[in-house]
Write a protein that holds these residues in place. Structure first.
Motif, PDB file in Angstrom:
ATOM      1  N   LYS A 108      53.567  84.320  18.279  1.00  0.00           N
ATOM      2  CA  LYS A 108      54.586  83.266  18.199  1.00  0.00           C
ATOM      3  C   LYS A 108      54.371  82.220  19.292  1.00  0.00           C
ATOM      4  O   LYS A 108      54.498  81.020  19.053  1.00  0.00           O
ATOM      5  CB  LYS A 108      55.988  83.875  18.327  1.00  0.00           C
ATOM      6  N   VAL A 137      61.066  80.578  19.594  1.00  0.00           N
ATOM      7  CA  VAL A 137      60.110  79.791  20.367  1.00  0.00           C
ATOM      8  C   VAL A 137      60.289  78.326  19.998  1.00  0.00           C
ATOM      9  O   VAL A 137      60.880  77.973  18.970  1.00  0.00           O
ATOM     10  CB  VAL A 137      58.644  80.223  20.092  1.00  0.00           C
ATOM     11  N   CYS A 138      59.754  77.462  20.844  1.00  0.00           N
ATOM     12  CA  CYS A 138      59.842  76.017  20.604  1.00  0.00           C
ATOM     13  C   CYS A 138      59.001  75.628  19.393  1.00  0.00           C
ATOM     14  O   CYS A 138      57.831  75.989  19.294  1.00  0.00           O
ATOM     15  CB  CYS A 138      59.356  75.290  21.852  1.00  0.00           C
ATOM     16  N   ARG A 139      59.619  74.860  18.470  1.00  0.00           N
ATOM     17  CA  ARG A 139      58.888  74.384  17.295  1.00  0.00           C
ATOM     18  C   ARG A 139      59.694  73.268  16.632  1.00  0.00           C
ATOM     19  O   ARG A 139      60.910  73.188  16.813  1.00  0.00           O
ATOM     20  CB  ARG A 139      58.650  75.521  16.298  1.00  0.00           C
ATOM     21  N   PRO A 143      56.743  77.298  25.201  1.00  0.00           N
ATOM     22  CA  PRO A 143      57.180  78.074  24.033  1.00  0.00           C
ATOM     23  C   PRO A 143      58.506  78.800  24.235  1.00  0.00           C
ATOM     24  O   PRO A 143      59.273  78.968  23.279  1.00  0.00           O
ATOM     25  CB  PRO A 143      56.035  79.069  23.815  1.00  0.00           C
ATOM     26  N   TRP A 157      63.400  69.229  17.620  1.00  0.00           N
ATOM     27  CA  TRP A 157      62.932  70.517  18.099  1.00  0.00           C
ATOM     28  C   TRP A 157      64.033  71.561  18.114  1.00  0.00           C
ATOM     29  O   TRP A 157      65.196  71.262  18.336  1.00  0.00           O
ATOM     30  CB  TRP A 157      62.375  70.376  19.525  1.00  0.00           C
ATOM     31  N   SER A 164      53.353  78.383  18.675  1.00  0.00           N
ATOM     32  CA  SER A 164      54.194  77.330  19.219  1.00  0.00           C
ATOM     33  C   SER A 164      53.364  76.295  19.978  1.00  0.00           C
ATOM     34  O   SER A 164      53.511  75.075  19.764  1.00  0.00           O
ATOM     35  CB  SER A 164      55.253  77.937  20.152  1.00  0.00           C
ATOM     36  N   HIS A 223      64.482  75.766  19.719  1.00  0.00           N
ATOM     37  CA  HIS A 223      63.856  76.517  20.808  1.00  0.00           C
ATOM     38  C   HIS A 223      64.042  78.026  20.727  1.00  0.00           C
ATOM     39  O   HIS A 223      63.734  78.731  21.680  1.00  0.00           O
ATOM     40  CB  HIS A 223      64.396  76.007  22.147  1.00  0.00           C
ATOM     41  N   SER A 250      52.638  72.434  18.934  1.00  0.00           N
ATOM     42  CA  SER A 250      53.021  71.352  19.838  1.00  0.00           C
ATOM     43  C   SER A 250      51.833  70.454  20.164  1.00  0.00           C
ATOM     44  O   SER A 250      51.976  69.229  20.262  1.00  0.00           O
ATOM     45  CB  SER A 250      53.618  71.921  21.127  1.00  0.00           C
TER      46      SER A 250
END
Length: 238
Positions: free
Chosen positions: A60, A214-216, A105, A209, A64, A211, A68
């Motif tokens: 993950k 995870v950040c995506r 992430p 975004w 991420s 978070h 990004s």
């Protein structure tokens, strides 16, 4: 012995370590295994790296950061990638450091206070738990000039000695033991992607975004890819 979740977890760990041993012994032609052997000398550390790679958060986090890097590519692709898909090792390093700085992430982590202290006017007592915010730390203007600006060059100039100020994988003695593997895989994947494809994001697309976990990006773009070897242009949502 009665069954328990902890016992089952230990049994699962032993099975995964057994699979790791098999991979290290039986797959000498695997590019990933061979590169892992070059990057990590100790056999037990290699086993632990492979164990980490099989857990959910590792893929993950990598997904991420790779996402990004592509989403932010309009800010670096034209400057650092040549027409034939080459990017220098130093340029790639600076780009990926800046990706990790702006879009880490994970939200943060938790630590226990080891001694009484005062931070930004708050009194912290030994034994208390504190949570640090990775994104906030990475945009601290006292450390990173123009903190909201994507600027890979900062890692050659104003922040060239500040890699320890990135907390994507924790920090200090409890830093993630798989960080070296993460960084190795991230670089290899990005280098292969840049060499293999030319790509384009829609000019009008702007990411929003989320978070967790995870950040995506919440709004997926239509990514247009073309193989540099002359393959037909094809489209995919990523």
């Amino acid at each position: 012995m009665t069954s328990s979740s902890y016992k089952q977890a230990l049994e699962a760990k032993e099975k995964l370590l057994g699979l790791a041993d098999q991979m290290l012994e039986d797959e000498p032609q695997s590019m990933f295994i061979e590169s892992l052997k070059l990057a990590v000398e100790d056999q037990d550390t290699r086993r632990n790296h492979l164990l980490l790679c099989s857990s959910a958060l590792v893929p993950k986090a990598l997904a991420s950061l790779l996402t990004s890097a592509v989403v932010l590519s309009p800010l670096w692709k034209q400057r650092y990638v040549s027409a034939d898909g080459h990017i220098s090792e130093e340029d790639l390093d600076c780009v990926l450091l800046e990706v990790q700085r702006l879009q880490p992430p994970f939200l943060g982590g938790r630590r226990l206070v080891r001694r009484d202290a005062q931070v930004a006017g708050y009194r912290l007592s030994r034994g208390q738990a504190v949570v640090y915010g990775t994104a906030a730390a990475h945009r601290d203007p006292a450390v990173f000039p123009a903190p909201d600006t994507f600027d890979p060059e900062r890692w050659r100039t104003s922040n060239k000695n500040d890699r320890d100020k990135l907390f994507c994988f924790g920090g200090g003695p409890r830093n993630c033991i798989g960080e070296k593997m993460y960084q190795h895989i991230l670089k290899e994947a990005c280098r292969a992607f840049v060499a293999e494809f030319d790509w384009q994001l829609p000019d009008t697309w702007r990411p929003t975004w989320k978070h967790m976990p995870v950040c995506r990006p919440t709004n997926l773009p239509e990514l247009r890819l073309a193989r540099r070897a002359g393959g037909e242009l094809w489209q995919d949502a990523s």
